[in-house]
Design a protein around this motif. Sequence first.
Motif, PDB file in Angstrom:
ATOM      1  N   GLY A  97       0.790  -1.224   0.000  1.00 47.79           N
ATOM      2  CA  GLY A  97       0.000   0.000   0.000  1.00 47.79           C
ATOM      3  C   GLY A  97       0.819   1.268   0.000  1.00 47.79           C
ATOM      4  O   GLY A  97       0.296   2.346  -0.290  1.00 47.79           O
ATOM      5  N   SER A 100       0.968   3.704  -3.227  1.00 50.59           N
ATOM      6  CA  SER A 100      -0.228   4.524  -3.422  1.00 50.59           C
ATOM      7  C   SER A 100      -0.223   5.734  -2.499  1.00 50.59           C
ATOM      8  O   SER A 100      -0.560   6.855  -2.919  1.00 50.59           O
ATOM      9  CB  SER A 100      -1.485   3.683  -3.163  1.00 50.59           C
ATOM     10  OG  SER A 100      -1.539   2.568  -4.019  1.00 50.59           O
ATOM     11  N   THR A 101       0.173   5.522  -1.252  1.00 52.73           N
ATOM     12  CA  THR A 101       0.226   6.637  -0.302  1.00 52.73           C
ATOM     13  C   THR A 101       1.290   7.647  -0.704  1.00 52.73           C
ATOM     14  O   THR A 101       1.079   8.867  -0.592  1.00 52.73           O
ATOM     15  CB  THR A 101       0.503   6.096   1.113  1.00 52.73           C
ATOM     16  OG1 THR A 101      -0.562   5.225   1.493  1.00 52.73           O
ATOM     17  CG2 THR A 101       0.603   7.229   2.119  1.00 52.73           C
ATOM     18  N   LEU A 104      -0.012   9.782  -3.535  1.00 47.05           N
ATOM     19  CA  LEU A 104      -0.960  10.789  -3.061  1.00 47.05           C
ATOM     20  C   LEU A 104      -0.245  11.907  -2.319  1.00 47.05           C
ATOM     21  O   LEU A 104      -0.576  13.092  -2.497  1.00 47.05           O
ATOM     22  CB  LEU A 104      -2.004  10.129  -2.166  1.00 47.05           C
ATOM     23  CG  LEU A 104      -3.088  11.036  -1.578  1.00 47.05           C
ATOM     24  CD1 LEU A 104      -3.801  11.809  -2.676  1.00 47.05           C
ATOM     25  CD2 LEU A 104      -4.081  10.223  -0.764  1.00 47.05           C
ATOM     26  N   ARG A 170      -8.106   3.584  -7.412  1.00 48.19           N
ATOM     27  CA  ARG A 170      -6.818   3.997  -7.976  1.00 48.19           C
ATOM     28  C   ARG A 170      -6.696   3.384  -9.355  1.00 48.19           C
ATOM     29  O   ARG A 170      -6.395   2.210  -9.518  1.00 48.19           O
ATOM     30  CB  ARG A 170      -5.680   3.530  -7.072  1.00 48.19           C
ATOM     31  CG  ARG A 170      -4.287   3.893  -7.567  1.00 48.19           C
ATOM     32  CD  ARG A 170      -3.232   3.222  -6.709  1.00 48.19           C
ATOM     33  NE  ARG A 170      -1.893   3.521  -7.152  1.00 48.19           N
ATOM     34  CZ  ARG A 170      -0.903   2.640  -7.179  1.00 48.19           C
ATOM     35  NH1 ARG A 170      -1.120   1.387  -6.802  1.00 48.19           N
ATOM     36  NH2 ARG A 170       0.315   2.990  -7.565  1.00 48.19           N
ATOM     37  N   PRO A 179      -8.045  13.575  -5.135  1.00 48.76           N
ATOM     38  CA  PRO A 179      -7.438  13.477  -3.802  1.00 48.76           C
ATOM     39  C   PRO A 179      -6.254  14.433  -3.614  1.00 48.76           C
ATOM     40  O   PRO A 179      -6.113  15.037  -2.548  1.00 48.76           O
ATOM     41  CB  PRO A 179      -6.985  12.015  -3.728  1.00 48.76           C
ATOM     42  CG  PRO A 179      -7.834  11.295  -4.698  1.00 48.76           C
ATOM     43  CD  PRO A 179      -8.102  12.264  -5.804  1.00 48.76           C
ATOM     44  N   VAL A 249      -3.530  12.461   4.679  1.00 52.21           N
ATOM     45  CA  VAL A 249      -3.538  11.411   3.657  1.00 52.21           C
ATOM     46  C   VAL A 249      -4.464  10.274   4.071  1.00 52.21           C
ATOM     47  O   VAL A 249      -5.202   9.722   3.246  1.00 52.21           O
ATOM     48  CB  VAL A 249      -2.098  10.891   3.420  1.00 52.21           C
ATOM     49  CG1 VAL A 249      -2.120   9.633   2.563  1.00 52.21           C
ATOM     50  CG2 VAL A 249      -1.248  11.955   2.743  1.00 52.21           C
ATOM     51  N   GLU A 253      -7.613   9.171   1.874  1.00 51.80           N
ATOM     52  CA  GLU A 253      -7.675   7.813   1.332  1.00 51.80           C
ATOM     53  C   GLU A 253      -8.997   7.140   1.684  1.00 51.80           C
ATOM     54  O   GLU A 253      -9.582   6.430   0.854  1.00 51.80           O
ATOM     55  CB  GLU A 253      -6.501   6.992   1.873  1.00 51.80           C
ATOM     56  CG  GLU A 253      -5.181   7.300   1.204  1.00 51.80           C
ATOM     57  CD  GLU A 253      -4.056   6.424   1.709  1.00 51.80           C
ATOM     58  OE1 GLU A 253      -2.934   6.564   1.194  1.00 51.80           O
ATOM     59  OE2 GLU A 253      -4.301   5.599   2.608  1.00 51.80           O
ATOM     60  N   TYR A 258      -9.195   5.304  -1.630  1.00 54.03           N
ATOM     61  CA  TYR A 258      -7.898   5.166  -2.286  1.00 54.03           C
ATOM     62  C   TYR A 258      -7.110   4.072  -1.572  1.00 54.03           C
ATOM     63  O   TYR A 258      -6.901   4.139  -0.356  1.00 54.03           O
ATOM     64  CB  TYR A 258      -7.141   6.493  -2.227  1.00 54.03           C
ATOM     65  CG  TYR A 258      -6.092   6.653  -3.292  1.00 54.03           C
ATOM     66  CD1 TYR A 258      -6.442   6.994  -4.595  1.00 54.03           C
ATOM     67  CD2 TYR A 258      -4.745   6.476  -2.993  1.00 54.03           C
ATOM     68  CE1 TYR A 258      -5.481   7.144  -5.570  1.00 54.03           C
ATOM     69  CE2 TYR A 258      -3.783   6.624  -3.970  1.00 54.03           C
ATOM     70  CZ  TYR A 258      -4.150   6.956  -5.245  1.00 54.03           C
ATOM     71  OH  TYR A 258      -3.187   7.102  -6.222  1.00 54.03           O
ATOM     72  N   GLY A 260      -4.415   2.932  -0.184  1.00 52.59           N
ATOM     73  CA  GLY A 260      -3.088   3.145   0.382  1.00 52.59           C
ATOM     74  C   GLY A 260      -3.017   2.585   1.789  1.00 52.59           C
ATOM     75  O   GLY A 260      -3.953   1.957   2.295  1.00 52.59           O
ATOM     76  N   GLY A 262      -3.042   4.263   4.474  1.00 52.04           N
ATOM     77  CA  GLY A 262      -3.943   4.989   5.363  1.00 52.04           C
ATOM     78  C   GLY A 262      -5.266   4.271   5.510  1.00 52.04           C
ATOM     79  O   GLY A 262      -5.758   4.047   6.628  1.00 52.04           O
ATOM     80  N   LYS A 263      -5.859   3.911   4.387  1.00 51.57           N
ATOM     81  CA  LYS A 263      -7.117   3.155   4.424  1.00 51.57           C
ATOM     82  C   LYS A 263      -6.893   1.782   5.055  1.00 51.57           C
ATOM     83  O   LYS A 263      -7.752   1.263   5.771  1.00 51.57           O
ATOM     84  CB  LYS A 263      -7.673   3.000   3.013  1.00 51.57           C
ATOM     85  CG  LYS A 263      -9.056   2.359   2.954  1.00 51.57           C
ATOM     86  CD  LYS A 263      -9.569   2.334   1.532  1.00 51.57           C
ATOM     87  CE  LYS A 263     -10.984   1.756   1.482  1.00 51.57           C
ATOM     88  NZ  LYS A 263     -11.027   0.381   2.009  1.00 51.57           N
TER      89      LYS A 263
END
Length: 314
Positions: A97, A100-101, A104, A170, A179, A249, A253, A258, A260, A262-263
């Motif tokens: 992940g 992706s973070t 962003l 994404r 985002p 973030v 997310e 999204y 990443g 974070g999610k």
Amino acid sequence: MVQILARKFFEVLFFTLFITFVSFLFVRLAPGDPVLTILNVDELSVSQEQVEALREEMGFNKPLLVQYGLWLLKFIQLDFGNSYVTGQPVMDMILMGLPSTIELAVGSLIVMLVVSIPLGSLSALNRNSWIDHMSRILSIIGAAIPSFWLGLIFIDLFGVRFNLLPTMGRDGFVSLILPSLTLGLAISSVYVRLLRSSLLDSLSQEFIRAARARGLSERRIFVVHAFRHSLPPVITVFGVSLGSLIGGVVVIEVLFAYPGIGKLVVDAIRQRDYPLIQGYILIMAIIIFIVNTCVDLSYRYLNPEMKLKEKGTN
């Protein structure tokens, strides 16, 4: 430089031990029982013997310090353990992940730079003009609007009403636009005001007047001397506010679905997935520490006065 790096090494060692203990303690003391979550007690009929057996298997029946010591030994070997929910290695899930973070975060920083540098510079060069007043008004509005509310407006406007941009998932560069705009605009207001005040302070210094007396062009004075001199306070605030950026973030997310880390960690908190939560805290703390170290080292190159002071003390 060797002394600085040696000091930073011991700081990293102390910081790592401190953050591992604090994160382990806070996660373990948080409400909820991961054993009950894993067994799906709300959906299945589970006996107390089964609960205690799984708790013993996972080591939760041991004293907290013993649990921390066993976990620290694995951490030294770069083993963050496996997720309680998926069974996958935590490091693999974080590394999956993390790109992706990072995308962003970088996209948000680009938006922030594109907005804050021109507005802050124009506001400082045109002090008390309509441009200055307008940029300050926009900065106040931007600071007052929560990032999640701005994101909901963008979703409704560009995703629902005009159907111009995707609002979830994404899928290439296009899905990164909303985002990044949401988070970048939310954090740019602070840097517009900070860059303006720092530039005004730099433009009033004696070396600027000396540069004008030597006949240097205003563009060269601004870019080479004033702008460079104004960067250390901005970079300092960036290092301090990096934690807020990472928190933003996470919110973005979740809002834009999204995929990443974070999610991922929000889902882990909901499911009491201790290894994944601890792995996230440690990775983010190390990233923040590295960035702050780079900020400290950059002062020697952005601010010549520090070099002179170091030479004077040697």
